[in-house]
Design a protein around this motif. Structure first.
Motif, PDB file in Angstrom:
ATOM      1  N   ASP A 184      -4.792  -9.660 -15.034  1.00 62.64           N
ATOM      2  CA  ASP A 184      -6.088  -9.031 -15.236  1.00 62.64           C
ATOM      3  C   ASP A 184      -6.317  -8.004 -14.134  1.00 62.64           C
ATOM      4  O   ASP A 184      -5.807  -8.147 -13.016  1.00 62.64           O
ATOM      5  CB  ASP A 184      -7.209 -10.069 -15.223  1.00 62.64           C
ATOM      6  N   LYS A 185      -7.090  -6.978 -14.454  1.00 63.56           N
ATOM      7  CA  LYS A 185      -7.382  -5.927 -13.485  1.00 63.56           C
ATOM      8  C   LYS A 185      -8.081  -6.473 -12.239  1.00 63.56           C
ATOM      9  O   LYS A 185      -7.912  -5.934 -11.136  1.00 63.56           O
ATOM     10  CB  LYS A 185      -8.259  -4.864 -14.160  1.00 63.56           C
ATOM     11  N   LYS A 186      -8.836  -7.544 -12.391  1.00 60.42           N
ATOM     12  CA  LYS A 186      -9.544  -8.110 -11.241  1.00 60.42           C
ATOM     13  C   LYS A 186      -8.576  -8.702 -10.214  1.00 60.42           C
ATOM     14  O   LYS A 186      -8.935  -8.877  -9.047  1.00 60.42           O
ATOM     15  CB  LYS A 186     -10.525  -9.184 -11.706  1.00 60.42           C
ATOM     16  N   ASN A 187      -7.352  -9.026 -10.636  1.00 57.94           N
ATOM     17  CA  ASN A 187      -6.346  -9.579  -9.730  1.00 57.94           C
ATOM     18  C   ASN A 187      -5.375  -8.520  -9.222  1.00 57.94           C
ATOM     19  O   ASN A 187      -4.283  -8.850  -8.736  1.00 57.94           O
ATOM     20  CB  ASN A 187      -5.562 -10.685 -10.436  1.00 57.94           C
ATOM     21  N   GLU A 188      -5.751  -7.272  -9.303  1.00 55.36           N
ATOM     22  CA  GLU A 188      -4.892  -6.165  -8.882  1.00 55.36           C
ATOM     23  C   GLU A 188      -4.466  -6.324  -7.420  1.00 55.36           C
ATOM     24  O   GLU A 188      -5.271  -6.614  -6.541  1.00 55.36           O
ATOM     25  CB  GLU A 188      -5.627  -4.844  -9.051  1.00 55.36           C
ATOM     26  N   ILE A 189      -3.170  -6.142  -7.163  1.00 51.53           N
ATOM     27  CA  ILE A 189      -2.636  -6.152  -5.805  1.00 51.53           C
ATOM     28  C   ILE A 189      -2.635  -4.714  -5.290  1.00 51.53           C
ATOM     29  O   ILE A 189      -1.924  -3.862  -5.824  1.00 51.53           O
ATOM     30  CB  ILE A 189      -1.218  -6.742  -5.761  1.00 51.53           C
ATOM     31  N   VAL A 190      -3.444  -4.449  -4.266  1.00 49.17           N
ATOM     32  CA  VAL A 190      -3.601  -3.075  -3.780  1.00 49.17           C
ATOM     33  C   VAL A 190      -2.603  -2.732  -2.686  1.00 49.17           C
ATOM     34  O   VAL A 190      -2.293  -1.555  -2.472  1.00 49.17           O
ATOM     35  CB  VAL A 190      -5.039  -2.845  -3.281  1.00 49.17           C
ATOM     36  N   SER A 191      -2.099  -3.737  -1.971  1.00 49.89           N
ATOM     37  CA  SER A 191      -1.113  -3.470  -0.923  1.00 49.89           C
ATOM     38  C   SER A 191      -0.260  -4.708  -0.697  1.00 49.89           C
ATOM     39  O   SER A 191      -0.631  -5.817  -1.075  1.00 49.89           O
ATOM     40  CB  SER A 191      -1.796  -3.055   0.389  1.00 49.89           C
ATOM     41  N   ILE A 192       0.880  -4.497  -0.072  1.00 51.96           N
ATOM     42  CA  ILE A 192       1.811  -5.583   0.196  1.00 51.96           C
ATOM     43  C   ILE A 192       2.524  -5.273   1.509  1.00 51.96           C
ATOM     44  O   ILE A 192       2.885  -4.128   1.783  1.00 51.96           O
ATOM     45  CB  ILE A 192       2.813  -5.741  -0.970  1.00 51.96           C
ATOM     46  N   SER A 193       2.702  -6.295   2.345  1.00 55.66           N
ATOM     47  CA  SER A 193       3.378  -6.112   3.628  1.00 55.66           C
ATOM     48  C   SER A 193       4.225  -7.331   3.945  1.00 55.66           C
ATOM     49  O   SER A 193       3.951  -8.434   3.470  1.00 55.66           O
ATOM     50  CB  SER A 193       2.360  -5.865   4.753  1.00 55.66           C
ATOM     51  N   ARG A 194       5.244  -7.117   4.764  1.00 57.69           N
ATOM     52  CA  ARG A 194       6.139  -8.194   5.155  1.00 57.69           C
ATOM     53  C   ARG A 194       5.653  -8.856   6.426  1.00 57.69           C
ATOM     54  O   ARG A 194       5.047  -8.225   7.292  1.00 57.69           O
ATOM     55  CB  ARG A 194       7.548  -7.656   5.386  1.00 57.69           C
ATOM     56  N   SER A 195       5.927 -10.133   6.550  1.00 60.41           N
ATOM     57  CA  SER A 195       5.605 -10.842   7.782  1.00 60.41           C
ATOM     58  C   SER A 195       6.594 -10.436   8.875  1.00 60.41           C
ATOM     59  O   SER A 195       7.648  -9.850   8.604  1.00 60.41           O
ATOM     60  CB  SER A 195       5.660 -12.354   7.557  1.00 60.41           C
ATOM     61  N   THR A 196       6.244 -10.752  10.113  1.00 60.60           N
ATOM     62  CA  THR A 196       7.118 -10.418  11.239  1.00 60.60           C
ATOM     63  C   THR A 196       8.464 -11.106  11.109  1.00 60.60           C
ATOM     64  O   THR A 196       9.514 -10.529  11.402  1.00 60.60           O
ATOM     65  CB  THR A 196       6.450 -10.812  12.559  1.00 60.60           C
ATOM     66  N   LYS A 197       8.469 -12.352  10.644  1.00 58.32           N
ATOM     67  CA  LYS A 197       9.723 -13.093  10.457  1.00 58.32           C
ATOM     68  C   LYS A 197      10.506 -12.585   9.247  1.00 58.32           C
ATOM     69  O   LYS A 197      11.711 -12.798   9.162  1.00 58.32           O
ATOM     70  CB  LYS A 197       9.426 -14.581  10.297  1.00 58.32           C
ATOM     71  N   GLY A 198       9.815 -11.948   8.309  1.00 61.18           N
ATOM     72  CA  GLY A 198      10.490 -11.342   7.171  1.00 61.18           C
ATOM     73  C   GLY A 198      10.636 -12.204   5.945  1.00 61.18           C
ATOM     74  O   GLY A 198      11.067 -11.722   4.902  1.00 61.18           O
TER      75      GLY A 198
END
Length: 336
Positions: A37-51
């Motif tokens: 659903d559009k309400k669950n849109e993921i706007v950004s993603i990043s990796r943790s320091t450990k990876g």
């Protein structure tokens, strides 16, 4: 001997699904937190320091933590208001909302809060464990998380010849791999700017690139790769500020870029629903995947695979008597 397998483990879509693409096996898997659903849109993603973890920032008030080894969501951070991004610094988790509110989490609880400005559009971490933010009428600023104070705030460019003020609208920020004092910025008014906080508050490089807003950019030590709402993906020389080349293929807005940390590959995603991977030097399109949904962000993960030495490979091969097999096959044919 070792080599890095080219793998995109995270592609964030507008409907909230997290897609993983393995270039070696050509497999494409989908993981969903909730209903599409559009309400669950993921706007950004990043990796943790450990990876081994991905921080998926939803357009609502959630940041989900995805374990790439177990292929499941393992944690969740909830806060007020629309969010911009989330990442970790040492033992703390940092999240930023669009109203400029910074949340510092430790042991799954908010221990500190402070504000970096209104209308925040982007927020990233620097190499020296500070956060960098900017947005609409919100100047680029660098913040010390421990002291909750700004260590650098940019200054707008001078007025033009008609004495008209240039509006501020920062839409993307990137840091260099080895220099925490230099920042690359893309604006809504298709300007590329580079700041060096050791030199001055105004940009040391200020050029126009393309005709539409610069939605994403990522930099290494010598080049900056950027994309806009027209579908242009290009490379700039940070030493001269000049444009080097463009990477063809995208149709429509390109919302996310990612550089591989060990190999010369650039991944791009956008509204045309394709994941593309270009060779940064030859500009060749080496991979192209149709992923069904419009995408906002992409990230590489690396899996280090140990190769066997050539002598070991020959030792492990099974001995085969080719001549005997041929004779047995001929004997069977004659008997038939």
């Amino acid at each position: 001997k070792q080599w890095y397998q080219r793998r995109v483990r995270g592609v964030a879509t507008e409907l909230g699904s997290l897609r993983a693409v393995d270039f070696k096996t050509q497999k494409n898997t989908v993981v969903t937190y909730d209903e599409l659903d559009k309400k669950n849109e993921i706007v950004s993603i990043s990796r943790s320091t450990k990876g081994n973890e991905l921080y998926c920032t939803l357009a609502m008030n959630l940041i989900n933590v995805f374990d790439t080894a177990e292929n499941i969501y393992v944690n969740q951070y909830e806060m007020e208001g629309p969010l911009v991004d989330g990442f970790d610094i040492d033992d703390a988790f940092i999240s930023c909302s669009k109203n400029g509110q910074i949340y510092v989490w430790r042991d799954d609880e908010v221990c500190e809060k402070f504000k970096v400005g209104e209308n925040t559009e982007c927020c990233v971490k620097s190499l020296n464990k500070e956060i960098i933010s900017g947005g609409r009428e919100c100047e680029l600023s660098v913040w010390d998380v421990e002291n909750q104070k700004a260590t650098f705030t940019s200054k707008n460019v001078p007025r033009d010849t008609l004495d008209i003020r240039m509006p501020v609208w920062i839409q993307s920020i990137s840091t260099l791999k080895s220099d925490p004092n230099i920042f690359c910025v893309g604006t809504h008014y298709h300007q590329f700017r580079m700041y060096d906080k050791r030199v001055k508050r105004r940009p040391v490089v200020d050029i126009e690139w393309g005709e539409l807003p610069i939605f994403s950019l990522t930099a290494d030590d010598k080049h900056c790769y950027l994309s806009n709402g027209k579908g242009d993906v290009g490379r700039l020389d940070l030493r001269t500020g000049g444009s080097i080349c463009k990477y063809r293929g995208a149709v429509g807005s390109v919302r996310g870029l990612a550089l591989h940390s060990a190999e010369p590959y650039l991944a791009s995603v956008g509204l045309d629903r394709y994941l593309r991977v270009h060779h940064t030097e030859t500009r060749e399109l080496v991979h192209k995947f149709y992923l069904k949904n419009r995408m906002n962000a992409v990230v590489f993960t690396e899996a280090v695979i140990k190769e066997e030495e050539e002598e070991d490979v020959w030792k492990n091969l099974e001995e085969v008597n080719v001549k005997r097999r041929k004779l047995e096959a001929m004997w069977e044919l004659q008997n038939d």
